[in-house]
Design a protein around this motif. Structure first.
Motif, PDB file in Angstrom:
ATOM      1  N   VAL A  27       0.845  -1.200   0.000  1.00 55.12           N
ATOM      2  CA  VAL A  27       0.000   0.000   0.000  1.00 55.12           C
ATOM      3  C   VAL A  27       0.878   1.246   0.000  1.00 55.12           C
ATOM      4  CG1 VAL A  27      -1.895   1.212   1.134  1.00 55.12           C
ATOM      5  CG2 VAL A  27      -1.675  -1.268   1.388  1.00 55.12           C
ATOM      6  N   VAL A  28       0.550   2.217  -0.837  1.00 48.41           N
ATOM      7  CA  VAL A  28       1.202   3.511  -0.804  1.00 48.41           C
ATOM      8  C   VAL A  28       0.258   4.495  -0.127  1.00 48.41           C
ATOM      9  CG1 VAL A  28       0.380   4.209  -3.093  1.00 48.41           C
ATOM     10  CG2 VAL A  28       2.422   5.279  -2.133  1.00 48.41           C
ATOM     11  N   VAL A  29       0.801   5.293   0.813  1.00 46.54           N
ATOM     12  CA  VAL A  29       0.006   6.248   1.589  1.00 46.54           C
ATOM     13  C   VAL A  29       0.575   7.648   1.388  1.00 46.54           C
ATOM     14  CG1 VAL A  29      -0.717   6.955   3.912  1.00 46.54           C
ATOM     15  CG2 VAL A  29      -0.584   4.521   3.330  1.00 46.54           C
ATOM     16  N   CYS A  30      -0.299   8.615   1.178  1.00 48.58           N
ATOM     17  CA  CYS A  30       0.110  10.007   1.058  1.00 48.58           C
ATOM     18  C   CYS A  30      -1.096  10.891   1.344  1.00 48.58           C
ATOM     19  CB  CYS A  30       0.674  10.277  -0.342  1.00 48.58           C
ATOM     20  SG  CYS A  30       1.558  11.851  -0.497  1.00 48.58           S
ATOM     21  N   ALA A  31      -0.860  12.201   1.483  1.00 47.88           N
ATOM     22  CA  ALA A  31      -1.988  13.084   1.777  1.00 47.88           C
ATOM     23  C   ALA A  31      -1.804  14.505   1.271  1.00 47.88           C
ATOM     24  CB  ALA A  31      -2.262  13.120   3.284  1.00 47.88           C
ATOM     25  N   ALA A  32      -0.609  15.058   1.376  1.00 52.33           N
ATOM     26  CA  ALA A  32      -0.477  16.488   1.131  1.00 52.33           C
ATOM     27  C   ALA A  32       0.825  16.796   0.409  1.00 52.33           C
ATOM     28  CB  ALA A  32      -0.533  17.255   2.453  1.00 52.33           C
TER      29      ALA A  32
ATOM     30  N   GLU B 155      -0.710  -7.835   6.829  1.00 54.53           N
ATOM     31  CA  GLU B 155      -0.017  -8.697   5.865  1.00 54.53           C
ATOM     32  C   GLU B 155       0.619  -7.897   4.723  1.00 54.53           C
ATOM     33  OE1 GLU B 155      -4.042  -7.930   4.147  1.00 54.53           O
ATOM     34  OE2 GLU B 155      -3.202  -8.264   6.150  1.00 54.53           O
ATOM     35  N   ARG B 156       0.384  -6.592   4.677  1.00 56.00           N
ATOM     36  CA  ARG B 156       0.901  -5.759   3.589  1.00 56.00           C
ATOM     37  C   ARG B 156       1.999  -4.831   4.100  1.00 56.00           C
ATOM     38  NH1 ARG B 156      -3.384  -4.530  -0.657  1.00 56.00           N
ATOM     39  NH2 ARG B 156      -5.181  -5.840  -0.188  1.00 56.00           N
ATOM     40  N   ASP B 157       3.029  -4.590   3.279  1.00 55.78           N
ATOM     41  CA  ASP B 157       3.955  -3.508   3.576  1.00 55.78           C
ATOM     42  C   ASP B 157       3.306  -2.190   3.189  1.00 55.78           C
ATOM     43  OD1 ASP B 157       6.251  -4.561   4.798  1.00 55.78           O
ATOM     44  OD2 ASP B 157       7.052  -5.292   2.889  1.00 55.78           O
ATOM     45  N   VAL B 158       3.553  -1.169   3.995  1.00 52.49           N
ATOM     46  CA  VAL B 158       2.932   0.132   3.790  1.00 52.49           C
ATOM     47  C   VAL B 158       4.030   1.165   3.558  1.00 52.49           C
ATOM     48  CG1 VAL B 158       1.476   1.925   4.798  1.00 52.49           C
ATOM     49  CG2 VAL B 158       0.970  -0.493   5.242  1.00 52.49           C
ATOM     50  N   PHE B 159       4.049   1.735   2.351  1.00 51.42           N
ATOM     51  CA  PHE B 159       5.013   2.773   2.005  1.00 51.42           C
ATOM     52  C   PHE B 159       4.361   4.137   2.213  1.00 51.42           C
ATOM     53  CE2 PHE B 159       6.781  -0.876  -0.127  1.00 51.42           C
ATOM     54  CZ  PHE B 159       8.164  -0.680  -0.062  1.00 51.42           C
ATOM     55  N   VAL B 160       4.905   4.911   3.131  1.00 52.21           N
ATOM     56  CA  VAL B 160       4.375   6.226   3.476  1.00 52.21           C
ATOM     57  C   VAL B 160       5.188   7.279   2.737  1.00 52.21           C
ATOM     58  CG1 VAL B 160       3.983   7.875   5.326  1.00 52.21           C
ATOM     59  CG2 VAL B 160       3.603   5.435   5.735  1.00 52.21           C
ATOM     60  N   MET B 161       4.615   7.880   1.728  1.00 50.20           N
ATOM     61  CA  MET B 161       5.300   8.914   0.954  1.00 50.20           C
ATOM     62  C   MET B 161       5.046  10.260   1.625  1.00 50.20           C
ATOM     63  SD  MET B 161       6.498   7.000  -1.521  1.00 50.20           S
ATOM     64  CE  MET B 161       6.962   8.082  -2.857  1.00 50.20           C
ATOM     65  N   VAL B 162       6.115  10.854   2.167  1.00 48.74           N
ATOM     66  CA  VAL B 162       5.925  12.083   2.934  1.00 48.74           C
ATOM     67  C   VAL B 162       7.046  13.066   2.626  1.00 48.74           C
ATOM     68  CG1 VAL B 162       7.098  11.064   4.955  1.00 48.74           C
ATOM     69  CG2 VAL B 162       5.583  13.038   5.253  1.00 48.74           C
TER      70      VAL B 162
END
Length: 649
Positions: A435-440, A484-491
């Protein structure tokens, strides 16, 4: 005295027992026994409670959560309501919201904070939850109901009203709000909150404020209050006459386009959408929340639409004669501030569980669950299929954009990376189910147009509120919802500096996330926007103040990699593509939170969407840059259509 009550009531009063608990203890026990069911699948609704304790809740909800945990461990079972300590009240709400999104709104967290600043710190999170239509239960502490000690520490005193507290600020931000002044009010308040939290139309932030003295007050509760209660999440069906009209409009279309929003994913309608567009050949564009509705390589996928869209989707949007919006609220980024859908004869078919969203843009309103509507439409449109030349054009445009993405992803050995390349490396080297995570910042827009989705839950960009600081806290929530998923936090560095504290929470809880910390020495997104409106990137770079008083000196010597390490995370610095690729491999193999730190060139931009976003420009200015920007703005305003389609023709 002879009772006049009905015999059934007498029997209930005689047989039902009571249990003496404090209001806080009753709240915890009630929440632990709430379940949700959809399509025959039943699950516990609340995964736990995030909290920071202070004088407003430490002796109330804090004591109740402790008692719940002690009893659970003594009995050899899991606590009824797992407790997680956060580091920032706003961040805790972000974590809860991200978890709810990962769970398709079928599970949630409660969040508690102390009176005054602790509770008001949750206001931003409340707004984010409600705007994104994601369930979270807030339990802010409040000042004394008795007012016996007033004014107490952190109490708001208004000369015009004695019953207003800072928690009244939650009212416009919550889909449900109540304040429990007396123990007897608690059952109705909690049931009211649950009704909203489990309703796909009404859901958002539910706030139940409980004064600190009431939290600790004991009461005799009916045992039935704590029985397991299952809330059914319905799938509303489309009305037959409306469905028939929608099918008629679609069958008459020569250049139709689907706009897939978050409702497609929340309703688990991705397979139904894939089948429908395979049957009809209708191309599918995606909003930020809807990205992942189709795999990027699906034959009918044309990518993101709107201000941060692909040239393929935006070209098709401009000529579409029928736009089929599914589960979208048509934000200004999706409609490119109402410049995207510019066929003068365009018609809209809007499928949405919420009538508020179904009526937007005008056109035909189909109030229905997305999956139910798509399956019904598949039958109703019969053998309809888009003209062969239109299907070929959509395929050609999508292929051209895919080549553009490949070019943006390409790296040069040994050269400094830019943000497009960083996104490309993460996209290419992560697993399909990660999962890729981002917001701003600038990354949400770049991710929207460049990220190649491979899984319906692999893309998580919060763009309803686009809240700086969401990323790491949100990444924790995603990982808790999908361990179960790796989470990539793009910040970016700007967003990281606003809420890096939740790295400590990740380390404490053993929740592994992989933050990709992009250092570009300022607010890159607003810097670019500032330049586009003629404001010359003023006030957007992290620089010393020069001798003349302007912020144009050298770069600040801020070491964010050292900061992340000081918070307990492992840190890898990567300067080249090869180093970055190695860092991803190490981070994925690690069991702990690992930050990948990379410096990028902030002046290398993502490919142009050939679209627009309405940000007003000063009409008069002494600056030539502003005058030029205003002329460009005025030209776009000529294209903007205040109301696309006032009625279904």
């Amino acid at each position: 005295m002879v009772s006049t009550a009905p015999k059934s009531t007498e029997k209930l009063a005689d047989t039902e027992g009571t249990v003496r608990l404090t209001v806080a203890q009753a709240t915890v026990r009630f929440l632990a026994n709430q379940y949700v069911e959809r399509d025959g699948q039943r699950a516990k609704f609340f995964a736990g409670c995030l909290g920071i304790f202070g004088h407003g809740n430490v002796a109330g909800l804090g004591q109740a959560l402790l008692e719940d945990e002690v009893a659970a461990f003594e009995a050899g079972r899991e606590p009824g309501l797992r407790y997680v300590l956060g580091r920032n009240e706003q961040a805790m709400v972000h974590t809860a919201v991200a978890y709810a999104r990962q769970k398709d709104r079928l599970q949630a967290w409660a969040v508690t904070a102390s009176v005054g600043p602790g509770s008001t710190n949750m206001l931003t999170g409340a707004a984010l939850a409600t705007i994104n239509r994601l369930p979270v239960l807030l339990l802010p502490a409040d000042t004394f109901a008795t007012r016996v000690s007033a004014p107490v520490l952190q109490e708001l005193e208004l000369p015009s009203s004695g019953d207003v507290t800072v928690n009244d600020a939650f009212k416009p931000l919550s889909r449900y709000f109540d304040r429990v002044w007396r123990p007897e009010q608690l059952p109705a308040a909690l049931l009211g909150a649950m009704r909203v939290l489990t309703d796909p139309v009404e859901t958002g932030c539910a706030t139940v404020a409980i004064p600190q003295d009431v939290q600790a007050e004991a009461h005799d509760w009916p045992e039935s209050l704590f029985a397991e209660r299952t809330w059914h999440v319905a799938r509303p069906l489309p009305e037959r006459s409306v469905l028939a009209r929608a099918a008629e409009i679609i069958r008459g279309a020569r250049t139709p386009l689907i706009v897939a929003g978050g409702g497609v994913i929340y309703s688990d309608a991705t397979d139904a959408l894939a089948a429908f567009c395979h049957q009809t050949g209708i191309p599918v564009s995606e909003t930020q929340a809807g990205k992942g509705s189709l795999r990027h390589d699906h034959p009918q996928a044309v990518g993101a639409v709107g201000s941060t869209g692909t040239t393929a989707a935006n070209a098709l949007a401009a000529e579409a004669d029928v736009v089929i919006g599914i589960g979208t609220r048509y934000s200004d980024f999706t409609s490119a501030s109402r410049t995207a859908f510019n066929n003068p004869d365009v018609r809209f078919v809007n499928i949405n569980v919420a009538s508020l969203d179904a009526v937007k843009q005008g056109g035909l309103s189909v109030v229905s669950d997305a999956r139910e509507a798509l399956e019904a439409l598949a039958t109703s449109v019969g053998d309809y299929r888009v003209p062969a030349e239109y299907g070929a054009r959509a395929t050609e445009l999508a292929a051209e954009w895919d080549a553009t993405v490949s070019a943006a992803y390409a790296t040069d050995d040994g050269a400094q990376l830019n943000q497009n390349q960083v996104i490309g490396l993460v996209n290419t080297l992560s697993d399909p189910h990660d999962v890729v995570v981002c917001a701003a910042g600038s990354m949400p827009g770049d991710l929207h147009k460049l990220w190649r989705t491979r899984d319906r839950k692999g893309y998580h960009v919060e763009y309803g509120f686009s809240c700086m600081g969401y990323e790491i806290a949100g990444g924790i929530g995603v990982r808790m919802g999908a361990p179960e998923r790796d989470v990539f936090v793009m910040v970016g560095d700007g967003s990281y500096l606003m809420m890096s504290s939740e790295l400590v929470t990740a380390v404490q809880e053993g929740i592994k996330v992989i933050p990709v910390l992009v250092q570009n020495h300022g607010f890159a997104s607003i810097g670019g926007l500032s330049e586009s409106v003629g404001s010359q990137r003023f006030g957007t770079s992290y620089q010393y103040r020069g001798a003349d008083g302007r912020l144009d000196g050298g770069r600040l010597p801020v070491d964010l990699a050292a900061n992340a390490a000081s918070l307990g995370a492992d840190v890898i610095k990567a300067g080249t593509a090869a180093e970055f690729a190695d860092a991803i491999k190490v981070a994925k193999a690690a069991e702990r939170t690992t930050v990948i730190y990379v410096e990028t060139d902030p002046l290398v931009f993502a490919p142009d969407s050939q679209s627009w976003w309405d940000v007003p420009v000063s009409e008069v200015s002494a600056l030539e840059s502003t005058r030029s920007a205003y002329q460009r703005y005025a030209d776009w305003k000529k294209v903007q259509r205040p109301l696309i389609n006032p009625s279904d023709r």
